[in-house]
Scaffold this motif. Structure first.
Motif, mmCIF file in Angstrom:
data_model
loop_
_atom_site.group_PDB
_atom_site.id
_atom_site.type_symbol
_atom_site.label_atom_id
_atom_site.label_comp_id
_atom_site.label_asym_id
_atom_site.label_seq_id
_atom_site.Cartn_x
_atom_site.Cartn_y
_atom_site.Cartn_z
ATOM 1 N N THR A 1 -10.739 -19.714 21.113
ATOM 2 C CA THR A 1 -11.030 -18.476 21.850
ATOM 3 C C THR A 1 -9.744 -17.864 22.382
ATOM 4 O O THR A 1 -9.517 -16.657 22.269
ATOM 5 C CB THR A 1 -12.019 -18.753 23.000
ATOM 6 O OG1 THR A 1 -13.250 -19.208 22.447
ATOM 7 C CG2 THR A 1 -12.253 -17.523 23.843
ATOM 8 N N ILE A 2 -8.884 -18.706 22.937
ATOM 9 C CA ILE A 2 -7.606 -18.226 23.472
ATOM 10 C C ILE A 2 -6.759 -17.649 22.341
ATOM 11 O O ILE A 2 -6.159 -16.579 22.489
ATOM 12 C CB ILE A 2 -6.871 -19.349 24.222
ATOM 13 C CG1 ILE A 2 -7.666 -19.737 25.474
ATOM 14 C CG2 ILE A 2 -5.443 -18.923 24.585
ATOM 15 C CD1 ILE A 2 -7.178 -20.970 26.175
ATOM 16 N N ASP A 3 -6.713 -18.342 21.210
ATOM 17 C CA ASP A 3 -5.981 -17.817 20.048
ATOM 18 C C ASP A 3 -6.513 -16.453 19.638
ATOM 19 O O ASP A 3 -5.744 -15.532 19.353
ATOM 20 C CB ASP A 3 -6.101 -18.774 18.855
ATOM 21 C CG ASP A 3 -5.140 -19.940 18.928
ATOM 22 O OD1 ASP A 3 -4.090 -19.812 19.588
ATOM 23 O OD2 ASP A 3 -5.439 -20.983 18.315
ATOM 24 N N TYR A 4 -7.823 -16.325 19.606
ATOM 25 C CA TYR A 4 -8.451 -15.071 19.195
ATOM 26 C C TYR A 4 -8.090 -13.942 20.155
ATOM 27 O O TYR A 4 -7.683 -12.864 19.729
ATOM 28 C CB TYR A 4 -9.967 -15.260 19.112
ATOM 29 C CG TYR A 4 -10.706 -14.055 18.606
ATOM 30 C CD1 TYR A 4 -10.455 -13.527 17.343
ATOM 31 C CD2 TYR A 4 -11.672 -13.439 19.392
ATOM 32 C CE1 TYR A 4 -11.143 -12.422 16.875
ATOM 33 C CE2 TYR A 4 -12.368 -12.335 18.931
ATOM 34 C CZ TYR A 4 -12.098 -11.828 17.668
ATOM 35 O OH TYR A 4 -12.779 -10.731 17.214
ATOM 36 N N TYR A 5 -8.203 -14.196 21.452
ATOM 37 C CA TYR A 5 -7.858 -13.168 22.441
ATOM 38 C C TYR A 5 -6.376 -12.816 22.364
ATOM 39 O O TYR A 5 -5.997 -11.668 22.556
ATOM 40 C CB TYR A 5 -8.209 -13.631 23.853
ATOM 41 C CG TYR A 5 -9.684 -13.762 24.132
ATOM 42 C CD1 TYR A 5 -10.649 -13.121 23.362
ATOM 43 C CD2 TYR A 5 -10.123 -14.547 25.188
ATOM 44 C CE1 TYR A 5 -11.994 -13.253 23.634
ATOM 45 C CE2 TYR A 5 -11.477 -14.694 25.470
ATOM 46 C CZ TYR A 5 -12.403 -14.036 24.687
ATOM 47 O OH TYR A 5 -13.733 -14.170 24.960
ATOM 48 N N THR A 6 -5.554 -13.824 22.085
ATOM 49 C CA THR A 6 -4.118 -13.579 21.955
ATOM 50 C C THR A 6 -3.844 -12.700 20.741
ATOM 51 O O THR A 6 -3.062 -11.747 20.815
ATOM 52 C CB THR A 6 -3.357 -14.916 21.856
ATOM 53 O OG1 THR A 6 -3.631 -15.695 23.031
ATOM 54 C CG2 THR A 6 -1.862 -14.689 21.764
ATOM 55 N N GLN A 7 -4.492 -12.995 19.619
ATOM 56 C CA GLN A 7 -4.319 -12.184 18.410
ATOM 57 C C GLN A 7 -4.773 -10.746 18.635
ATOM 58 O O GLN A 7 -4.187 -9.813 18.088
ATOM 59 C CB GLN A 7 -5.105 -12.781 17.238
ATOM 60 C CG GLN A 7 -4.528 -14.064 16.714
ATOM 61 C CD GLN A 7 -5.462 -14.736 15.699
ATOM 62 O OE1 GLN A 7 -6.510 -14.223 15.367
ATOM 63 N NE2 GLN A 7 -5.041 -15.907 15.228
#
Length: 141
Positions: free
Chosen positions: A17-23
């Motif tokens: 989820t954090i990766d997705y929000y970062t992307q």
């Protein structure tokens, strides 16, 4: 500063989820010399704010727009998160009080309800009416 796994644990979300929000550009991080991503306390608060918005059923585009307003106005995500948390707590208290009031209201006859609603402020009556509907019962029918 948090590494991604620490941030995920503290915020109770997945690293994915954090990766997705970062992307998507909703979260930012800093890279260390050893190429690790570190997220700030501000990122944690922003992540919590995103999760609150998701609970409110906002789309990611709506969330992005709201976060952009905060960024442009230099409003701290921490301040917003705290304020939203306060409001949610107050709403839960009002909901609990309404649930306490519900059995009492159901015992009133129509004339008593009319007298009661006349003595309340318009805002108070409207709030009780709205919350009653949201809770699935309308004592003012």
């Amino acid at each position: 500063m948090y590494r991604i796994g620490e941030l995920a644990n503290v915020a109770n979300v997945s690293k994915r989820t954090i990766d997705y929000y970062t992307q998507l550009g909703l979260l930012t991080y800093e890279r260390t010399e050893s190429n690790y991503r570190f997220y700030s306390e501000e990122a944690l608060q922003r992540l919590k704010l995103i999760e609150l918005y998701k609970k409110e059923k906002l789309s990611l585009e709506e969330i992005r727009a709201r976060l952009q307003v905060f960024d442009e106005q230099k409003v701290s995500a921490t301040d917003v998160s705290h304020k939203m948390h306060e409001i949610f707590e107050q709403l839960h208290l009002v909901e609990d009080r309404l649930l306490e009031l519900k059995p009492l209201l159901s015992k009133l006859n129509e004339q008593q309800l009319k007298v009661l609603t006349k003595t309340m402020s318009l805002q108070c009556a409207t709030l009780i009416h709205t919350l009653s509907i949201l809770l699935g019962d309308n004592p003012f029918k």
